[in-house]
Scaffold this motif. Structure first.
Motif, PDB file in Angstrom:
ATOM      1  N   ARG A 309      -1.264  30.303  44.387  1.00 17.32           N
ATOM      2  CA  ARG A 309      -0.733  29.796  45.644  1.00 17.32           C
ATOM      3  C   ARG A 309       0.744  29.448  45.477  1.00 17.32           C
ATOM      4  O   ARG A 309       1.149  28.872  44.473  1.00 17.32           O
ATOM      5  CB  ARG A 309      -1.525  28.557  46.070  1.00 17.32           C
ATOM      6  N   ASN A 338      -0.628  20.354  55.409  1.00 19.61           N
ATOM      7  CA  ASN A 338      -1.824  21.006  54.876  1.00 19.61           C
ATOM      8  C   ASN A 338      -2.537  21.734  56.012  1.00 19.61           C
ATOM      9  O   ASN A 338      -3.719  21.506  56.286  1.00 19.61           O
ATOM     10  CB  ASN A 338      -2.732  19.966  54.216  1.00 19.61           C
ATOM     11  N   ASP A 340      -3.518  24.774  56.312  1.00 21.68           N
ATOM     12  CA  ASP A 340      -4.636  25.640  55.941  1.00 21.68           C
ATOM     13  C   ASP A 340      -5.816  24.878  55.358  1.00 21.68           C
ATOM     14  O   ASP A 340      -6.830  25.483  54.999  1.00 21.68           O
ATOM     15  CB  ASP A 340      -4.163  26.698  54.945  1.00 21.68           C
ATOM     16  N   ARG A 341      -5.679  23.557  55.211  1.00 25.35           N
ATOM     17  CA  ARG A 341      -6.745  22.676  54.720  1.00 25.35           C
ATOM     18  C   ARG A 341      -7.197  23.042  53.295  1.00 25.35           C
ATOM     19  O   ARG A 341      -8.315  22.750  52.906  1.00 25.35           O
ATOM     20  CB  ARG A 341      -7.970  22.705  55.640  1.00 25.35           C
ATOM     21  N   LEU A 342      -6.312  23.638  52.504  1.00 23.36           N
ATOM     22  CA  LEU A 342      -6.680  24.010  51.145  1.00 23.36           C
ATOM     23  C   LEU A 342      -6.488  22.866  50.151  1.00 23.36           C
ATOM     24  O   LEU A 342      -7.070  22.880  49.072  1.00 23.36           O
ATOM     25  CB  LEU A 342      -5.869  25.233  50.690  1.00 23.36           C
TER      26      LEU A 342
END
Length: 438
Positions: A309, A338, A340-342
């Motif tokens: 990432r 955040n 993309d909530r990753l």
């Protein structure tokens, strides 16, 4: 006592020869007479040197107890620490572990010198960070009225919910009574409209009063967490809802569950806690020496171990000014998006903080000798003397290293050949201790 390089080499050879008269006789019986005469002549020459040193010892000098490189021929204060200089019995005592090398020999050895001077230093601090919940997004859900929790539709911490999702159902006698009052008000309005109940012909003031009362009661129901959908159902059916459903005010995930089904709850009961992870906090652990360099607003680069990432970038926000007694670290904070909530709370990330440049005293990195008893440099003194001096070092920036204490600005240190000088100075000190003991 100051020793030249030639004299140190002489004493290093003499160390293998017994110093007692019995040892001299023992070896003279087994060596040619010329060798025995040479040993005796060397011993006599050494005695003459000792007498010359003793004659020069009459001159008194003053030295700093904390910084032995500070030496002068009159009382005063140390320019480094401010302590009063103490009197020493002889001038050569200050150079007891120093080496004297003339300029020609320095050139043959390829020695280079450098000054202790202010330099612009930068530091990149590497640390780890822990992903945490953005506390600004936390929404506490408490019941607005007393009652029994009849049904809980979320079961675990971390469960994802969307806005408008059913969270729980509550039974409250007081809330049922409020619904009945609202239904009665609706019925009065209807009788007024169709002319029944003896209200026919009443003035418009009665209708306006009923409308204001209806708005007031409707707001009381909304404050009690009765949704618009439930109120519309009451107005359509004219029946009270015993099990009142309560829906999520926003999207997020459950961070806390304070009660279970069947529990009696009040407005003081922390029933649920809901947080949105569209933004997260990264708490960075910093040691006290690192904390002295970081400032709010420093640029931070966040990377993810064992992941391809791309890194995140942000600005540092200092959090707690206290030191954690368990880990002996302070906490700084970084707020990152955040979308993309990753990034999940509790995960670890690698952090690199680019601190702002500072001007500090520094020397070339090669000038510092690392030992098991600390760091030191070979300080250049007058007359070609080189003396090992302990120093307290700070950060390393490029080819330079910060000097916190030990030498003052403008002093010269050896940059190359310092390890040879340090070894020779240690040998010189050993020879002098041997002479003193004998």
């Amino acid at each position: 006592m100051t020793l030249s390089l030639a004299r140190v080499l002489y004493y290093s050879v003499l160390l293998v020869v017994p110093v007692s008269m019995a040892g001299v006789v023992y070896f003279s019986e087994r060596l040619p007479d010329a060798n025995a005469d040479s040993i005796v002549q060397s011993a006599q020459a050494a005695d003459r040197l000792e007498r010359l040193d003793g004659a020069s010892a009459a001159k008194k000098m003053w030295v700093c107890p904390m910084h032995p490189q500070i030496l002068q021929d009159h009382p005063g204060e140390c320019p480094i620490c401010g302590m009063d200089l103490v009197e020493t019995g002889a001038a050569h005592d200050h150079h007891s572990d120093s080496m004297q090398i003339d300029t020609a020999l320095q050139q043959r050895l390829g020695m280079r010198l450098a000054r202790v001077e202010p330099r612009r230093l930068t530091r990149e601090i590497h640390a780890y960070g822990t992903v945490g919940v953005d506390e600004d997004s936390v929404h506490a859900i408490n019941p607005k009225i007393e009652g029994w929790l009849s049904k809980l539709h979320v079961s675990t911490v971390g469960q994802r919910v969307v806005a408008g999702q059913l969270l729980y159902e509550i039974y409250s006698p007081d809330l049922v009574q409020r619904q009945r009052e609202y239904i009665e008000l609706l019925q009065r309005r209807d009788r007024l409209l169709d002319g029944s109940g003896g209200l026919y012909g009443q003035t418009a003031e009665v209708a306006a009063s009923l409308a204001r009362e209806r708005i007031r009661v409707r707001e009381k129901l909304a404050y009690a967490d009765i949704s618009v959908k439930t109120i519309a159902q009451i107005e359509r059916t004219y029946r009270a809802v015993d099990q009142v459903p309560v829906y999520a005010p926003q999207a997020g995930y459950i961070t806390q569950i304070g009660a279970r089904e069947g529990a009696y709850v009040t407005p003081a009961t922390p029933l649920l806690s809901l947080a949105d992870n569209a933004t997260v906090w990264i708490d960075i652990a910093l040691y006290p020496d690192q904390l002295e360099w970081v400032q709010e607003g420093d640029s931070v680069k966040v990377t993810f171990p064992h992941s391809d990432r791309p890194p995140l970038h942000g600005r540092l926000k200092l959090a707690l000014p206290t030191i954690d007694p368990a880990t002996r670290t302070a906490r700084a904070r970084l707020v990152v998006k955040n979308a993309d909530r990753l990034l999940r709370p509790g995960a670890y990330v690698d952090v690199a903080i680019a601190t702002r440049p500072r001007t500090e005293l520094a020397v070339p990195r090669s000038a510092v000798i690392r030992t098991g008893r600390g760091d030191r440099v070979m300080l250049v003194r007058e007359g070609g003397h080189f003396m090992p001096v302990p120093v307290l070092t700070g950060i390393e920036s490029g080819d330079f290293i910060e000097i916190i204490d030990g030498v003052q600005e403008g002093a010269q240190v050896a940059v190359s050949g310092q390890f040879l000088l340090d070894a020779a100075a240690s040998l010189s000190d050993s020879v002098q201790r041997m002479q003193t003991s004998h």
